[in-house]
Scaffold this motif. Structure first.
Motif, mmCIF file in Angstrom:
data_model
loop_
_atom_site.group_PDB
_atom_site.id
_atom_site.type_symbol
_atom_site.label_atom_id
_atom_site.label_comp_id
_atom_site.label_asym_id
_atom_site.label_seq_id
_atom_site.Cartn_x
_atom_site.Cartn_y
_atom_site.Cartn_z
ATOM 1 N N ARG A 60 0.837 -1.206 0.000
ATOM 2 C CA ARG A 60 0.000 0.000 0.000
ATOM 3 C C ARG A 60 0.871 1.255 0.000
ATOM 4 O O ARG A 60 0.569 2.240 -0.703
ATOM 5 C CB ARG A 60 -0.907 -0.033 1.226
ATOM 6 C CG ARG A 60 -1.725 1.225 1.427
ATOM 7 C CD ARG A 60 -2.785 1.472 0.365
ATOM 8 N NE ARG A 60 -3.469 2.726 0.633
ATOM 9 C CZ ARG A 60 -4.395 2.871 1.588
ATOM 10 N NH1 ARG A 60 -4.771 1.824 2.322
ATOM 11 N NH2 ARG A 60 -4.958 4.034 1.785
ATOM 12 N N GLU A 279 -5.267 -3.597 6.168
ATOM 13 C CA GLU A 279 -5.715 -2.431 5.399
ATOM 14 C C GLU A 279 -5.967 -1.234 6.315
ATOM 15 O O GLU A 279 -5.653 -0.092 5.964
ATOM 16 C CB GLU A 279 -6.970 -2.776 4.606
ATOM 17 C CG GLU A 279 -6.758 -3.808 3.502
ATOM 18 C CD GLU A 279 -5.866 -3.296 2.372
ATOM 19 O OE1 GLU A 279 -5.574 -2.082 2.344
ATOM 20 O OE2 GLU A 279 -5.467 -4.116 1.529
ATOM 21 N N ASP A 283 -4.046 2.331 6.160
ATOM 22 C CA ASP A 283 -4.731 3.626 6.096
ATOM 23 C C ASP A 283 -4.139 4.602 7.106
ATOM 24 O O ASP A 283 -3.887 5.775 6.786
ATOM 25 C CB ASP A 283 -6.233 3.455 6.370
ATOM 26 C CG ASP A 283 -6.981 2.811 5.220
ATOM 27 O OD1 ASP A 283 -6.457 2.788 4.091
ATOM 28 O OD2 ASP A 283 -8.115 2.336 5.456
#
Length: 293
Positions: A60, A279, A283
């Motif tokens: 990510r 996830e 973030d």
């Protein structure tokens, strides 16, 4: 691994998009997994994990324009040391040597579990090398110790007295995860334990790092210093030992001890937060690093 290098033994778990390197510094051949291009982010894994812990978070970061650097720390993963000896600051020295070898003056820092011990040493001792930091599942070094914190250390004797060949599978029990971990993921985390030197390092690393820092934490060494690196402390809401309630007791008035310290809590996650809710962690990391001037 670099082109022409022998295949690692045991084989590494797969993570699409990662490149693997060996960085040689005095006394150490560090396995370094990287992904992405841009501002460097150094990710220090927990125990008994290695670079693969960051497969989701690092990917990510790469998508967001960062270069994620995931080393296997001394005594873990596929990194090779010339000596089995380790001191309280061995991993700190290794990380500084790694940054120098990569010609990186400053990086962002993300850490988890035992990796956070090195992160704490780096943040307090060498703040000029860091921009912003995220610390996962480990309370700030400026916390106040109390009887309420003792259960958070109940797992340590098993590591201090680890017998070679004993499985560490118990580490990923329901006591420390909110979402049951698959057998494949557990096997991936524990794969390097097939290397005798890594199995043997369980005792030396845990004793040197934890027992080495214990007097400093108990004696308030870090409470008498100031944390200059803006740091986000993240915990799983289902963590039995380090959670919002406990932090409210042991970390009152963080502004007295730190510049820019903030706390965040992740639903559906416990100690192994990057497996429970990768996830959500990603973030928070992306948002925090994005606040850098």
């Amino acid at each position: 691994m670099p082109s022409g290098a022998a295949s690692p033994v045991p084989p590494m778990p797969e993570a699409p998009g990662f490149e693997h390197h060996v960085v040689e510094t005095p006394g150490l051949r560090t396995h370094l997994a990287t992904v992405g291009e841009g501002d460097p982010v150094l990710l220090l894994h927990g125990f008994p994990q290695h670079w693969w812990q960051w497969r989701v978070v690092a990917s990510r970061l790469a998508d967001e324009g960062y270069r994620a650097l995931c080393p296997d720390l001394r005594g873990s993963g596929w990194t090779e040391a010339t000596s089995p000896e380790i001191t309280r600051t061995s991993r700190l020295d290794d990380v500084l040597a790694l940054l120098d070898a990569l010609a990186l003056d400053r990086v962002h820092l993300v850490s988890h579990d035992l990796g956070s011990v090195t992160a704490i040493q780096l943040s307090y001792g060498h703040p000029e090398r860091l921009r912003r930091a995220v610390q996962l599942s480990v309370p700030p070094a400026f916390m106040t110790l109390s009887p309420r914190t003792l259960p958070g250390f109940r797992h340590l004797p098993a590591f201090f007295w680890h017998r070679s060949g004993t499985s560490l599978r118990f580490t990923f029990s329901e006591r420390y995860v909110a979402q049951p971990m698959s057998e494949a993921d557990i096997a991936a985390h524990l794969a390097p334990m097939q290397r005798p030197e890594i199995d043997a390092a369980v005792r030396t690393v845990s004793r040197a790092m934890v027992l080495g820092e214990a007097p400093r934490l108990a004696g308030g060494t870090y409470r008498r210093q100031r944390l200059r690196v803006p740091t986000l402390f993240v915990f799983g809401r289902e963590d039995r030992y380090w959670n919002e309630k406990i932090m409210g007791i042991v970390c009152r008035e963080p502004e007295k001890y730190a510049d820019g310290a903030e706390f965040a809590y992740v639903d559906g996650a416990s100690h192994f937060i990057t497996d429970d809710a990768p996830e959500a962690v990603a973030d928070l990391v992306v948002d925090w690093l994005g606040r850098a001037a």
